[in-house]
Design an enzyme around this catalytic site. Structure first.
Site, PDB file in Angstrom:
ATOM      1  N   ASP A 157       1.224 -15.256   4.468  1.00 41.75           N
ATOM      2  CA  ASP A 157       1.960 -14.626   5.292  1.00 41.75           C
ATOM      3  C   ASP A 157       2.700 -16.039   6.198  1.00 41.75           C
ATOM      4  O   ASP A 157       2.541 -17.476   5.521  1.00 41.75           O
ATOM      5  CB  ASP A 157       0.286 -14.594   6.351  1.00 41.75           C
ATOM      6  CG  ASP A 157       0.143 -12.998   5.802  1.00 41.75           C
ATOM      7  OD1 ASP A 157       0.179 -12.787   4.878  1.00 41.75           O
ATOM      8  OD2 ASP A 157      -1.409 -12.777   6.248  1.00 41.75           O
ATOM      9  N   ASP A 190       3.513 -12.518   0.253  1.00 33.91           N
ATOM     10  CA  ASP A 190       3.068 -11.184   1.084  1.00 33.91           C
ATOM     11  C   ASP A 190       3.638 -11.157   2.823  1.00 33.91           C
ATOM     12  O   ASP A 190       4.823 -10.761   1.862  1.00 33.91           O
ATOM     13  CB  ASP A 190       1.232 -11.839   1.256  1.00 33.91           C
ATOM     14  CG  ASP A 190       0.779 -10.726   1.791  1.00 33.91           C
ATOM     15  OD1 ASP A 190       0.450  -9.623   1.703  1.00 33.91           O
ATOM     16  OD2 ASP A 190      -0.769 -11.433   1.421  1.00 33.91           O
ATOM     17  N   ASP A 193       1.718 -11.078   9.896  1.00 33.35           N
ATOM     18  CA  ASP A 193       0.214 -10.279   9.498  1.00 33.35           C
ATOM     19  C   ASP A 193      -1.088 -10.928  11.183  1.00 33.35           C
ATOM     20  O   ASP A 193      -0.845 -11.469  11.552  1.00 33.35           O
ATOM     21  CB  ASP A 193       0.058 -10.678   8.408  1.00 33.35           C
ATOM     22  CG  ASP A 193       0.292  -9.867   7.114  1.00 33.35           C
ATOM     23  OD1 ASP A 193       1.594  -8.734   7.720  1.00 33.35           O
ATOM     24  OD2 ASP A 193       0.228 -10.121   6.400  1.00 33.35           O
ATOM     25  N   ARG A 207       6.021  -2.358   5.737  1.00 34.89           N
ATOM     26  CA  ARG A 207       5.464  -2.437   6.920  1.00 34.89           C
ATOM     27  C   ARG A 207       6.454  -3.325   8.012  1.00 34.89           C
ATOM     28  O   ARG A 207       6.259  -5.043   7.787  1.00 34.89           O
ATOM     29  CB  ARG A 207       4.347  -3.524   5.837  1.00 34.89           C
ATOM     30  CG  ARG A 207       3.571  -3.123   5.226  1.00 34.89           C
ATOM     31  CD  ARG A 207       2.777  -4.041   4.695  1.00 34.89           C
ATOM     32  NE  ARG A 207       1.893  -3.587   3.666  1.00 34.89           N
ATOM     33  CZ  ARG A 207       0.359  -4.302   3.316  1.00 34.89           C
ATOM     34  NH1 ARG A 207       0.671  -5.536   3.557  1.00 34.89           N
ATOM     35  NH2 ARG A 207      -0.133  -3.866   2.211  1.00 34.89           N
TER      36      ARG A 207
END
Length: 421
Positions: A60, A89, A93, A142
């Site tokens: 992240d 990734d 997050d 996302r």
């Protein structure tokens, strides 16, 4: 902090500010854990991988987890150079009880995953997030994925979204106001799960957006998105018209844009450092950072510890758990070593939003790092170092625990005061 990650762990009141136009973390992510009151502004973070070298945060660019509170990420550029198969990734997050986060005037681009709120369908302890005036560009999915929380998404520009956009799942509720969706697919809905989420949509523009057919694990909001819930927003805000969002965002979002913002007129404004915005009249003024409050001054109201119960992890000879709630500064509790925990408890749910840890005479400054924990849920309400007044968001609980995780000697806590305000 390791060589491959900037880590803010069990710490509060930290700002990372990019000065000038060159502040870049290349292959180095920022990891926030058990921390509160964090600002990240005017920096670029790029190419953080979860595999390969170096590695950081599980891949992240900015990752938050475990009792994180009150984070503002502003005018940043978060970018990758590929998707999961290339070792990347999420860009942004948050998981495991992360709340009250704002992402504003930022660019997230060239990644498989924009970011998530909640790591699984059972991780629904996150939320109260605000995303505004951001650019999501060349992202697979996302933007973000929201599980079980409440999110507010306004005046964002979503362009070249390949698979899915705002993915509300597992009971999440998203308010989606005056955004501009362009050249994208399935930009709002519940995807890749049968656990439904919900949305309220107002004033958005859908420019060349395609929609999938509904299926067992897909519930797109389009092709004619309608609200299926109502989401109340507890703060004031001014919306730019959706049709000018691409222009406003292109002039304001990202690092090295001079921290330009919008006032709702569709015309970017330059910040005036000599004339800060007026505070919300409902907000108390911030204290002068050069003149912190006296830590011996308690918050207003009644000390709710008086008449309550108490216990702890251990107690040194001659000390008692009850000494921290007797109103007597000459008596105290100490753990058997340099670390330990002390709790205040009530017979029924009690709402508190502040505590005051008062050290006994002669031991001032002994307490190092600490955490304040809702004993019933395990949620970290605040973390930091040094005794004194500790404020956090109001919470209803039956037991609150003060965990001392480091000290320069044997701590002596004379009073553990609790307050509703």
């Amino acid at each position: 902090t390791a060589e491959d990650v900037i880590e803010l762990k069990q710490i509060s009141n930290v700002s990372i500010i990019g000065v000038g136009s060159g502040a870049t973390f290349d292959q180095i992510g920022i990891h926030i854990r058990e921390a509160s009151n964090i600002i990240i502004q005017n920096v670029t973070i790029r190419n953080v991988k979860k595999s390969g070298s170096p590695t950081s945060n599980g891949g992240d660019a900015i990752g938050m987890e475990s009792g994180v509170r009150n984070v503002w990420v502003d005018h940043t550029t978060l970018e990758a150079s590929g998707g999961e198969s290339e070792g990347y990734d999420g860009l942004f997050d948050m998981k495991n009880n992360t709340q009250y986060v704002t992402l504003s005037y930022s660019i997230l681009r060239n990644s498989g995953r924009g970011g998530l709120i909640g790591s699984s369908e059972s991780d629904t302890s996150n939320g109260y997030v605000t995303y505004h005036h951001n650019l999501y560009q060349n992202i697979d999915s996302r933007t973000p994925l929201l599980r079980g929380g409440v999110g507010h998404f306004y005046n964002n520009h979503y362009v070249d979204i390949h698979e899915s956009g705002i993915n509300s799942r597992a009971g999440a509720r998203a308010r989606i106001d005056n955004n501009y969706f362009q050249d994208a697919k399935d930009v709002i809905g519940t995807f890749y799960t049968d656990q439904a989420g919900y949305w309220q949509v107002n004033g958005n523009v859908f420019d060349n957006v395609t929609w999938s057919e509904p299926g067992d694990d897909a519930n797109p909001a389009g092709p004619n998105p309608q609200s299926n819930t109502s989401v109340s927003i507890p703060y004031s805000y001014t919306l730019d018209a959706a049709n000018c969002v691409p222009s406003v965002v292109s002039q304001t979002a990202g690092a090295n844009k001079g921290l330009r913002v919008s006032d709702g007129s569709c015309t970017p404004q330059n910040p005036d450092p000599t004339d800060p915005p007026d505070p919300d009249p409902t907000d108390p003024p911030d204290p002068d950072p050069t003149d912190p409050p006296d830590p011996t001054d308690p918050p207003s109201g009644t000390n709710l510890s008086l008449g309550a119960g108490s216990d702890g992890s251990s107690k040194a000879d001659g000390t008692s758990y009850g000494n921290v709630r007797d109103g007597d500064m000459s008596t105290y509790w100490s753990p058997t070593g340099s670390t330990g925990s002390i709790s205040i408890k009530w017979g029924s749910a009690t709402t508190i939003s502040a505590i005051n840890i008062r050290e006994a005479a002669g031991s001032e400054g002994t307490i190092g790092s600490w955490r304040v924990v809702n004993h019933g849920t395990g949620a970290v309400l605040a973390s930091g170092s040094g005794a004194g007044v500790i404020n956090f968001s109001p919470v209803s609980l039956t037991k609150v625990t003060f965990q001392i995780t480091s000290a320069s000697g044997t701590p002596r806590v004379a009073e553990f005061e609790t307050y509703a305000s």
